[in-house]
Design an enzyme around this catalytic site. Structure first.
Site, short mmCIF file in Angstrom:
data_model
loop_
_atom_site.label_atom_id
_atom_site.label_comp_id
_atom_site.label_asym_id
_atom_site.label_seq_id
_atom_site.Cartn_x
_atom_site.Cartn_y
_atom_site.Cartn_z
N HIS A 106 0.84 -1.20 0.00
CA HIS A 106 0.00 0.00 0.00
C HIS A 106 0.88 1.26 0.00
O HIS A 106 0.84 2.07 0.94
CB HIS A 106 -0.89 -0.02 1.25
CG HIS A 106 -2.31 0.35 0.97
ND1 HIS A 106 -3.19 -0.50 0.32
CD2 HIS A 106 -3.02 1.49 1.21
CE1 HIS A 106 -4.36 0.10 0.19
NE2 HIS A 106 -4.28 1.30 0.72
N TYR A 134 -11.80 -8.74 -1.56
CA TYR A 134 -11.24 -8.30 -0.27
C TYR A 134 -10.99 -9.49 0.65
O TYR A 134 -9.98 -9.55 1.34
CB TYR A 134 -12.20 -7.32 0.43
CG TYR A 134 -12.38 -5.99 -0.25
CD1 TYR A 134 -11.32 -5.41 -0.96
CD2 TYR A 134 -13.58 -5.29 -0.18
CE1 TYR A 134 -11.47 -4.17 -1.58
CE2 TYR A 134 -13.73 -4.06 -0.81
CZ TYR A 134 -12.68 -3.51 -1.51
OH TYR A 134 -12.84 -2.29 -2.11
N1 LIG Z 1 -8.65 -6.03 3.67
C1 LIG Z 1 -8.84 -5.18 2.71
N2 LIG Z 1 -10.03 -4.62 2.54
C2 LIG Z 1 -10.21 -3.71 1.56
N3 LIG Z 1 -9.27 -3.35 0.65
C3 LIG Z 1 -8.08 -3.89 0.78
C4 LIG Z 1 -7.80 -4.79 1.79
N4 LIG Z 1 -6.55 -5.09 1.66
C5 LIG Z 1 -6.06 -4.42 0.63
N5 LIG Z 1 -6.96 -3.70 0.05
C6 LIG Z 1 -6.66 -2.96 -1.14
O1 LIG Z 1 -6.74 -1.58 -0.95
C7 LIG Z 1 -7.35 -1.00 -2.08
C8 LIG Z 1 -7.94 0.34 -1.70
O2 LIG Z 1 -6.85 1.22 -1.48
P1 LIG Z 1 -6.95 2.79 -1.83
O3 LIG Z 1 -8.17 3.36 -1.18
O4 LIG Z 1 -5.64 3.42 -1.59
O5 LIG Z 1 -7.15 2.67 -3.40
P2 LIG Z 1 -8.21 3.35 -4.35
O6 LIG Z 1 -7.78 3.11 -5.75
O7 LIG Z 1 -8.40 4.77 -3.95
O8 LIG Z 1 -9.51 2.52 -3.99
P3 LIG Z 1 -10.30 1.34 -4.72
O9 LIG Z 1 -9.47 0.15 -4.83
O10 LIG Z 1 -11.49 1.14 -3.81
O11 LIG Z 1 -10.67 1.88 -6.07
C9 LIG Z 1 -8.35 -2.05 -2.55
O12 LIG Z 1 -8.62 -1.98 -3.93
C10 LIG Z 1 -7.63 -3.33 -2.24
O13 LIG Z 1 -6.82 -3.73 -3.32
#
Ligand SMILES: Nc1ncnc2c1ncn2[C@@H]1O[C@H](COP(=O)(O)OP(=O)(O)OP(=O)(O)O)[C@@H](O)[C@H]1O
Length: 366
Positions: free
Chosen positions: A195, A238
């Protein structure tokens, strides 16, 4: 300070095995992927396919983050960058820009997928000059309950070290002889677990999937996007991501994760093949009819223009066909009158929508 809830493994993770079930899924996925690669290579105007699919993917991927925009708004934002679009449509358009930038850069670098590219895409997506996160405090929370579900590495130095190892795993083939689709699934898991950014990690992880396919030569051009697969099965996505962490990398958890991603590749390849075929048939029909019914205005460039821009406009035709404004207007008005395009007004400009093409994308399986 928050405490990381998972020890990021060395790569490849020890629990990953190419079990019989994984090998069976891989065989299927490779068959569909090879067919997609061949079909994409055989269509004459790949640029059209790449541009339109990138826009479609941008929408599907952004929906996971709940950036909701309509297809209409999105194509309009693309056709009218000078007009104020909704913030949602802008963010989606930036995703498509980042994706295209990544692919161009990858070609320039002879197929590499580097951390610098990933950072540049993040900066385009989020309009920021931030890099990998340097300050602690990032944690993933459940949207509904607010409960903390995952705490990634906190220290900037740890984030950078894990990303450097991931970059080596992606680009140095001798680091493992696992199947490239297995590697793609590992890379996605590892990236989401590290992340590395303050936001946008999901979307960048999904861009990395397709760039990994072009990096490894499974595709020549970026035409296979897993976002629709993931959006449709978000809960499972998830859950499986998290199960690997909760089990500290147990072999069964990895196997379930790999199967989810490999099946996604097989199903999406099938859907994309159908979409490409639909586009090919529609283009052939338009070509034949415009040639027969409007021989004076027909040209391959005009046809390409109608398919490259689901919403085209007079200045695009002027530019791409090298004709004057009155001529471009005449062409588009004739096509609209004959029912090939739908003429609509947006602010003070007209645009011409290829409705049947848009319908393919909206209803399409890819
Ligand atoms: N336990 C978890 N629950 C939810 N997401 C998770 C988890 N572990 C990792 N993630 C990852 O984190 C991502 C979300 O991170 P972040 O909000 O930085 O990204 P985003 O691109 O803004 O959001 P999204 O993926 O929802 O489009 C999810 O897409 C997923 O890949």
């Amino acid at each position: 300070m928050l405490k990381a809830s998972y020890a990021i493994p060395n790569l490849p993770p020890p629990g990953v095995e190419e079990t019989p079930a994984v090998l069976r899924a891989l065989a299927q996925a490779h068959r569909h992927l090879a067919e997609l690669k061949g079909r994409a290579a055989s269509i004459p105007n790949q640029g059209i396919l790449i541009d339109t699919l990138a826009l479609q993917e941008a929408k599907a991927s952004s929906e996971i983050e709940n950036i909701v925009t309509t297809q209409d708004e999105l194509f309009q934002a693309n056709a009218f960058p000078e007009n104020p679009a909704s913030p949602a449509a802008k963010e989606v358009a930036r995703y498509a820009d980042a994706l295209r930038h990544g692919f161009v850069e990858q070609r320039r670098l002879g197929g590499l997928l580097t951390n610098n590219m990933i950072i540049a895409m993040f900066q385009m997506l989020k309009r920021t000059d931030e890099e990998f996160r340097n300050t602690p405090g990032t944690a993933l929370k459940n949207d509904q309950t607010g409960e903390m579900v995952y705490v990634p590495p906190q220290e900037g130095s740890a984030v950078r070290a894990h990303m450097a190892a991931l970059e080596r795993f992606i680009n140095e083939d001798e680091t493992s002889d696992l199947d490239p689709l297995v590697k793609m699934a590992i890379v996605h898991h590892q990236f989401e677990s590290i992340h590395p950014f303050s936001d946008g990690n999901g979307r960048l992880g999904r861009i990395i999937n397709v760039l990994y396919l072009t990096h490894s030569g499974l595709l020549d051009v970026p035409v296979l996007y897993l976002s629709r697969w993931i959006t449709g099965r978000k809960g499972e996505y998830y859950r499986l991501l998290q199960a690997v962490r909760d089990s500290e990398g147990a072999a069964e958890a990895w196997e379930a994760w790999l199967l989810y991603m490999i099946r996604g590749v097989a199903e999406t390849a099938k859907g994309t093949l159908a979409l490409i075929e639909g586009m090919r048939v529609l283009m052939a029909e338009y070509k034949q009819r415009i040639r027969a019914e409007h021989p004076k205005i027909y040209s391959q460039d005009l046809l390409n223009n109608m398919f490259r821009h689901p919403y085209t406009r007079i200045d695009y035709v002027e530019r791409e066909l090298g004709v004057s404004r009155p001529t471009a207007t005449k062409y588009l008005d004739m096509l609209a009158e004959a029912g090939f395009l739908d003429k609509q007004r947006f602010g003070r400009s007209n645009y011409y929508m290829n409705q049947r093409l848009v319908a393919l994308f909206v209803g399409g399986a890819a």
